[in-house]
Design a protein around this motif. Structure first.
Motif, PDB file in Angstrom:
ATOM      1  N   HIS A 184      35.884  26.605  34.925  1.00 21.84           N
ATOM      2  CA  HIS A 184      34.550  26.200  34.509  1.00 21.84           C
ATOM      3  C   HIS A 184      33.719  25.799  35.724  1.00 21.84           C
ATOM      4  CE1 HIS A 184      36.809  25.448  30.625  1.00 21.84           C
ATOM      5  NE2 HIS A 184      35.869  26.303  30.285  1.00 21.84           N
ATOM      6  N   ALA A 185      33.534  26.726  36.644  1.00 21.18           N
ATOM      7  CA  ALA A 185      32.762  26.471  37.855  1.00 21.18           C
ATOM      8  C   ALA A 185      32.685  27.790  38.638  1.00 21.18           C
ATOM      9  CB  ALA A 185      33.451  25.396  38.717  1.00 21.18           C
ATOM     10  N   TYR A 186      31.663  28.141  39.392  1.00 23.36           N
ATOM     11  CA  TYR A 186      30.660  27.202  39.837  1.00 23.36           C
ATOM     12  C   TYR A 186      29.270  27.717  39.466  1.00 23.36           C
ATOM     13  CZ  TYR A 186      28.342  24.114  43.279  1.00 23.36           C
ATOM     14  OH  TYR A 186      27.557  23.180  43.894  1.00 23.36           O
ATOM     15  N   PHE A 187      29.066  29.052  39.679  1.00 26.27           N
ATOM     16  CA  PHE A 187      27.776  29.665  39.364  1.00 26.27           C
ATOM     17  C   PHE A 187      27.912  30.409  38.040  1.00 26.27           C
ATOM     18  CE2 PHE A 187      24.262  32.625  39.527  1.00 26.27           C
ATOM     19  CZ  PHE A 187      23.250  31.871  40.092  1.00 26.27           C
ATOM     20  N   ASN A 188      26.907  30.228  37.164  1.00 31.41           N
ATOM     21  CA  ASN A 188      27.029  30.714  35.794  1.00 31.41           C
ATOM     22  C   ASN A 188      25.755  31.410  35.317  1.00 31.41           C
ATOM     23  OD1 ASN A 188      29.578  28.863  35.031  1.00 31.41           O
ATOM     24  ND2 ASN A 188      28.062  27.590  36.072  1.00 31.41           N
ATOM     25  N   ASP A 206      32.431  46.330  40.329  1.00 29.58           N
ATOM     26  CA  ASP A 206      32.443  47.335  41.383  1.00 29.58           C
ATOM     27  C   ASP A 206      33.719  48.169  41.378  1.00 29.58           C
ATOM     28  OD1 ASP A 206      34.112  45.960  44.068  1.00 29.58           O
ATOM     29  OD2 ASP A 206      33.599  44.732  42.345  1.00 29.58           O
ATOM     30  N   ARG A 207      34.736  47.743  40.644  1.00 31.17           N
ATOM     31  CA  ARG A 207      35.993  48.479  40.576  1.00 31.17           C
ATOM     32  C   ARG A 207      36.023  49.491  39.442  1.00 31.17           C
ATOM     33  NH1 ARG A 207      40.392  43.594  41.546  1.00 31.17           N
ATOM     34  NH2 ARG A 207      39.848  43.164  43.727  1.00 31.17           N
ATOM     35  N   GLY A 208      34.917  49.575  38.693  1.00 25.03           N
ATOM     36  CA  GLY A 208      34.854  50.519  37.594  1.00 25.03           C
ATOM     37  C   GLY A 208      35.386  49.973  36.285  1.00 25.03           C
ATOM     38  N   ALA A 209      35.804  48.699  36.269  1.00 21.22           N
ATOM     39  CA  ALA A 209      36.268  48.093  35.027  1.00 21.22           C
ATOM     40  C   ALA A 209      35.076  47.832  34.114  1.00 21.22           C
ATOM     41  CB  ALA A 209      37.014  46.802  35.314  1.00 21.22           C
ATOM     42  N   SER A 210      35.314  47.885  32.810  1.00 26.00           N
ATOM     43  CA  SER A 210      34.261  47.702  31.826  1.00 26.00           C
ATOM     44  C   SER A 210      34.757  46.779  30.720  1.00 26.00           C
ATOM     45  CB  SER A 210      33.849  49.059  31.237  1.00 26.00           C
ATOM     46  OG  SER A 210      32.860  48.905  30.248  1.00 26.00           O
ATOM     47  N   GLY A 211      33.884  45.862  30.276  1.00 24.23           N
ATOM     48  CA  GLY A 211      34.259  44.919  29.236  1.00 24.23           C
ATOM     49  C   GLY A 211      34.712  43.602  29.824  1.00 24.23           C
ATOM     50  N   GLY A 212      34.459  42.529  29.096  1.00 25.24           N
ATOM     51  CA  GLY A 212      34.727  41.206  29.627  1.00 25.24           C
ATOM     52  C   GLY A 212      36.158  40.983  30.052  1.00 25.24           C
ATOM     53  N   HIS A 246      33.227  33.363  49.416  1.00 25.00           N
ATOM     54  CA  HIS A 246      34.130  33.776  48.341  1.00 25.00           C
ATOM     55  C   HIS A 246      34.982  34.950  48.839  1.00 25.00           C
ATOM     56  CE1 HIS A 246      30.679  31.858  46.418  1.00 25.00           C
ATOM     57  NE2 HIS A 246      31.416  31.630  45.362  1.00 25.00           N
ATOM     58  N   ARG A 247      36.057  34.613  49.536  1.00 27.43           N
ATOM     59  CA  ARG A 247      36.929  35.681  50.042  1.00 27.43           C
ATOM     60  C   ARG A 247      37.634  36.405  48.905  1.00 27.43           C
ATOM     61  NH1 ARG A 247      37.780  31.516  53.626  1.00 27.43           N
ATOM     62  NH2 ARG A 247      39.673  30.875  52.513  1.00 27.43           N
ATOM     63  N   ASP A 248      37.960  35.674  47.836  1.00 27.35           N
ATOM     64  CA  ASP A 248      38.622  36.264  46.680  1.00 27.35           C
ATOM     65  C   ASP A 248      38.023  35.634  45.429  1.00 27.35           C
ATOM     66  OD1 ASP A 248      40.409  37.883  45.322  1.00 27.35           O
ATOM     67  OD2 ASP A 248      42.015  36.399  45.342  1.00 27.35           O
ATOM     68  N   PRO A 249      36.779  35.984  45.078  1.00 30.75           N
ATOM     69  CA  PRO A 249      36.106  35.307  43.959  1.00 30.75           C
ATOM     70  C   PRO A 249      36.844  35.491  42.647  1.00 30.75           C
ATOM     71  CG  PRO A 249      34.911  37.295  44.601  1.00 30.75           C
ATOM     72  CD  PRO A 249      35.961  37.078  45.641  1.00 30.75           C
ATOM     73  N   TRP A 250      36.818  34.457  41.824  1.00 33.04           N
ATOM     74  CA  TRP A 250      37.450  34.537  40.514  1.00 33.04           C
ATOM     75  C   TRP A 250      36.369  34.523  39.447  1.00 33.04           C
ATOM     76  CZ3 TRP A 250      38.031  32.635  35.694  1.00 33.04           C
ATOM     77  CH2 TRP A 250      39.172  33.048  34.989  1.00 33.04           C
ATOM     78  N   TRP A 251      36.437  35.512  38.548  1.00 36.02           N
ATOM     79  CA  TRP A 251      35.418  35.708  37.533  1.00 36.02           C
ATOM     80  C   TRP A 251      35.955  35.377  36.149  1.00 36.02           C
ATOM     81  CZ3 TRP A 251      30.582  37.763  38.982  1.00 36.02           C
ATOM     82  CH2 TRP A 251      30.516  38.303  40.274  1.00 36.02           C
ATOM     83  N   PHE A 252      35.100  34.773  35.326  1.00 36.32           N
ATOM     84  CA  PHE A 252      35.332  34.720  33.887  1.00 36.32           C
ATOM     85  C   PHE A 252      34.121  35.356  33.228  1.00 36.32           C
ATOM     86  CE2 PHE A 252      34.659  32.683  29.723  1.00 36.32           C
ATOM     87  CZ  PHE A 252      35.771  33.224  29.086  1.00 36.32           C
ATOM     88  N   GLY A 257      28.724  37.272  26.435  1.00 41.93           N
ATOM     89  CA  GLY A 257      27.572  37.070  27.299  1.00 41.93           C
ATOM     90  C   GLY A 257      27.644  36.095  28.444  1.00 41.93           C
ATOM     91  N   VAL A 258      28.788  35.447  28.718  1.00 40.27           N
ATOM     92  CA  VAL A 258      28.835  34.521  29.834  1.00 40.27           C
ATOM     93  C   VAL A 258      29.432  35.195  31.062  1.00 40.27           C
ATOM     94  CG1 VAL A 258      31.130  33.544  29.349  1.00 40.27           C
ATOM     95  CG2 VAL A 258      29.399  32.156  30.511  1.00 40.27           C
ATOM     96  N   VAL A 259      28.920  34.822  32.233  1.00 43.00           N
ATOM     97  CA  VAL A 259      29.463  35.263  33.516  1.00 43.00           C
ATOM     98  C   VAL A 259      29.590  34.031  34.403  1.00 43.00           C
ATOM     99  CG1 VAL A 259      29.141  36.718  35.549  1.00 43.00           C
ATOM    100  CG2 VAL A 259      28.325  37.513  33.313  1.00 43.00           C
ATOM    101  N   THR A 260      30.803  33.749  34.862  1.00 41.46           N
ATOM    102  CA  THR A 260      31.058  32.618  35.758  1.00 41.46           C
ATOM    103  C   THR A 260      31.856  33.112  36.950  1.00 41.46           C
ATOM    104  OG1 THR A 260      31.027  30.924  34.025  1.00 41.46           O
ATOM    105  CG2 THR A 260      32.276  30.418  36.009  1.00 41.46           C
TER     106      THR A 260
END
Length: 307
Positions: A184-188, A206-212, A246-252, A257-260
């Protein structure tokens, strides 16, 4: 219509002797709104956020997650290491992400204390000063000052899209603090309902993945959300975390509709007294149904500008 950016207070008609509890200031380009600086009860955020053609692409306080505030910065798991008797330190744990007590951590508030705007050669710059304050508690009627933040927003119109470069500089106050580990951090970002995958939009990386579910996880350089906004139009937004931070950013990322994205999903980040943690991001707001190849080109241009 002039293309100048102008930041002004939103007029509110109130009875004599009344005043607004919070404020909203809107940045306009000519007669068109671009974004608004909103001070909510728990944190400042950007809402509404528009594309150059005037389509709103974010959601402010959706019913499922009322603490999702359009475009915002926040963090759960904020620990202050407070000096105590006999040279000891005690751990005070707060939550600056959810608006209520969450997993045992009481909610704090992020308060804008100052905001200044100025035209730049490229567009417009907004500088905000913030205080991260814990909840009201014994011996702290205004909440303990956990951290100070200086947030800078550089906005420009480039290649038919709005570009917002965000820099958040978070400093320790009178004691050391730690952030994370938490997702639950940092940019949302919380996209408008019509853009969400559940409403007919799409989200890719950027890796071609689709869907949350496929986009969530570590390592992607960017994420792009795009979808219908009415009248046969499409619009979207892309998020680029600065690779220097962010050498290895972690995404949720979720189909609803949320992007973190943040750098401390698995490891905490310590900020000592006198230290500052700086995290930077670029948000691209565009009209039309842009393919991944175009977003990749915009990301490459972003990297080139960092050299």
């Amino acid at each position: 219509m002039t293309d100048r950016f102008i930041l002004a207070d939103d007029p509110i008609a109130l009875p004599q002797g009344a005043w607004a509890k919070t404020e909203r200031r809107t940045l306009r380009r000519g007669n068109l709104p671009v974004l608004s600086l909103t001070q909510g009860h728990h944190r400042p955020y950007l809402f509404p956020v528009y594309t150059p053609q005037g389509f709103a692409v974010t959601s402010e306080c959706p019913a499922d997650h009322p603490h999702h505030n359009s475009c915002w910065i926040a963090s759960d798991h904020v620990d202050c290491w407070m000096p105590a008797a006999d040279g000891r330190k005690e751990q005070y744990t707060y939550n600056f992400y959810v608006n209520e007590t969450f997993q045992g951590r009481a909610p704090g508030r992020i308060l804008q204390t100052q905001a200044m705007g100025e035209e730049t050669a490229a567009g417009y710059r907004i500088t905000q000063e913030m205080e991260w304050r814990g909840p009201v508690e014994w011996a702290a009627p205004e909440g303990r000052l956990a951290a100070r933040e200086r947030r800078r927003l550089d906005l420009k119109l480039e290649g038919g899209a709005y570009v917002i470069d965000v820099e958040s500089a978070l400093s320790a106050a009178a004691w050391d603090l730690s952030l994370g580990p938490t997702r639950h951090a940092y940019f949302n970002l919380r996209v408008a309902e019509s853009i969400a995958v559940t409403s007919g939009g799409r989200v890719v990386n950027d890796r071609g993945a689709s869907g949350g579910a496929a986009v969530s996880g570590a390592g992607a350089h960017w994420v792009h959300y795009c979808g219908p906004v009415g009248g046969g139009h499409w619009a979207g937004l892309a998020l680029f975390p600065d690779p220097r931070d962010h050498r290895d950013p972690w995404w949720f990322v979720a189909d609803w509709g949320v992007v973190t994205v943040g750098p401390f999903r698995l490891e905490k980040r310590d900020i000592r007294q006198g230290e500052t943690m700086t995290l930077r991001y670029r948000v691209l707001l565009h009209d039309g149904d842009l393919p991944a190849a175009v977003i990749a080109e915009r990301y490459a241009a972003y990297l080139a500008g960092l050299r």
